[in-house]
Scaffold this motif. Structure first.
Motif, PDB file in Angstrom:
ATOM      1  N   MET A  48       0.837  -1.192   0.000  1.00 26.54           N
ATOM      2  CA  MET A  48       0.000   0.000   0.000  1.00 26.54           C
ATOM      3  C   MET A  48       0.880   1.253   0.000  1.00 26.54           C
ATOM      4  N   GLY A  49       0.376   2.324  -0.558  1.00 25.10           N
ATOM      5  CA  GLY A  49       1.099   3.590  -0.528  1.00 25.10           C
ATOM      6  C   GLY A  49       2.515   3.470  -1.050  1.00 25.10           C
ATOM      7  N   SER A  50       3.483   3.864  -0.222  1.00 29.06           N
ATOM      8  CA  SER A  50       4.892   3.833  -0.605  1.00 29.06           C
ATOM      9  C   SER A  50       5.481   2.438  -0.536  1.00 29.06           C
ATOM     10  N   ASN A  57       3.655   5.701   6.341  1.00 23.70           N
ATOM     11  CA  ASN A  57       2.841   5.000   5.343  1.00 23.70           C
ATOM     12  C   ASN A  57       1.547   4.484   5.959  1.00 23.70           C
ATOM     13  N   ARG A  60      -0.793   7.484   6.169  1.00 25.57           N
ATOM     14  CA  ARG A  60      -1.350   7.837   4.867  1.00 25.57           C
ATOM     15  C   ARG A  60      -2.347   6.800   4.365  1.00 25.57           C
ATOM     16  N   SER A  61      -2.011   5.526   4.569  1.00 26.93           N
ATOM     17  CA  SER A  61      -2.771   4.454   3.926  1.00 26.93           C
ATOM     18  C   SER A  61      -3.847   3.826   4.801  1.00 26.93           C
ATOM     19  N   LYS A 237      -1.426  12.842   0.001  1.00 23.39           N
ATOM     20  CA  LYS A 237      -2.066  11.664   0.546  1.00 23.39           C
ATOM     21  C   LYS A 237      -1.152  10.460   0.589  1.00 23.39           C
ATOM     22  N   LYS A 238      -0.131  10.497  -0.255  1.00 26.30           N
ATOM     23  CA  LYS A 238       0.807   9.390  -0.275  1.00 26.30           C
ATOM     24  C   LYS A 238       2.143   9.845   0.269  1.00 26.30           C
ATOM     25  N   SER A 239       2.840   8.920   0.883  1.00 32.00           N
ATOM     26  CA  SER A 239       4.146   9.249   1.449  1.00 32.00           C
ATOM     27  C   SER A 239       5.133   8.169   1.108  1.00 32.00           C
ATOM     28  N   ASP A 240       6.355   8.592   0.957  1.00 33.19           N
ATOM     29  CA  ASP A 240       7.415   7.634   0.663  1.00 33.19           C
ATOM     30  C   ASP A 240       8.230   7.340   1.886  1.00 33.19           C
TER      31      ASP A 240
END
Length: 241
Positions: A48-50, A57, A60-61, A237-240
């Motif tokens: 999910m996400g990153s 994460n 965000r997710s 909304k997304k993060s690494d």
């Protein structure tokens, strides 16, 4: 330095016990477990996400509450590991050893435990060796080992984050500065006041350097995105991270 080499040779089994216990504790990846519980086993945070099994994460997710549980549990497992490492090495110090060396030995046990807890978090044996980047666990080690360094790191993190709004940028900066901060604190406040030996200053700085390099390497993809100007800010909304 000769003392430490001799000590390690005589207490190799304590070293191995500390390494194993810390690694197994670190392998309890809260992000994976919490996400599995919240989604009833339907989703894996690493998909999910990153794709990172870490606090940001999850935030965000999955959501705020799971993220809070993740950051608290990831920090606590490292605190437990570090305290356990110090406890194990406490029994390795003979009564004849002076207080300075006794404290140094115990702190070395804490560093060893912290390092392998971080490794366990990033490469958890329970979850196919795919975990997080070790930022929260590293911060917990700093707090447990040397609160002065921790305060410097937190201040640096907040400054960089407020300027950039990018968590990875703040985390990488802190990782780079961990060893210099450790050297400054142990040399000027401990060695110069005869609380610790210069050998310990070098050992603690080396341990901080290892951790810092490890965290930076785990952020290699983030570094590439930062250089390209593509790294996501906290408002996205997304993060690494």
């Amino acid at each position: 330095m000769d003392f430490y080499l001799s000590f390690l040779a005589d207490n190799w089994w304590r070293f191995l016990i500390t390494v194993l216990a810390a690694y197994l504790l670190g392998s309890i990846n809260t992000a994976v477990m919490v996400t599995g519980i919240v989604t009833k086993g339907k989703k894996d945070i690493r998909q999910m996400g990153s794709g990172n099994a870490g606090f940001t994460n999850v935030l965000r997710s999955v959501g705020k509450v799971p993220a809070i549980v993740t950051i608290v549990c990831d920090a606590l497992k490292c605190v437990v590991a570090v305290l356990l490492g110090g406890f194990i090495f406490t029994f390795a110090t003979p009564d004849s050893l002076n207080s300075v060396l006794t404290n140094e030995v115990i702190n070395c046990g804490k560093y060893i435990a912290g390092i392998f807890c971080i490794i366990g978090h990033s490469y958890p044996v329970y979850f196919h060796f795919k975990g997080g980047k070790g930022v929260v666990t590293a911060a917990a080690l700093m707090l447990t080992e040397d609160w002065r360094v921790f305060l410097c790191i937190i201040a640096t993190f907040l400054i960089i984050f407020l300027i950039t709004k990018i968590i990875s940028a703040a985390s990488i900066t802190c990782a780079v500065l961990y060893a210099p901060y450790t050297f400054i604190m142990t040399f000027f406040f401990d060695y110069c006041s005869a609380h610790y030996s210069f050998a310990y200053v070098l050992l603690s700085t080396f341990a901080a350097l290892i951790i810092g390099i490890f965290v930076v390497v785990k952020h290699k993809d983030n570094i590439k995105r930062l250089l390209r100007g593509e790294e996501k800010k906290i408002t996205s909304k997304k993060s690494d991270k």
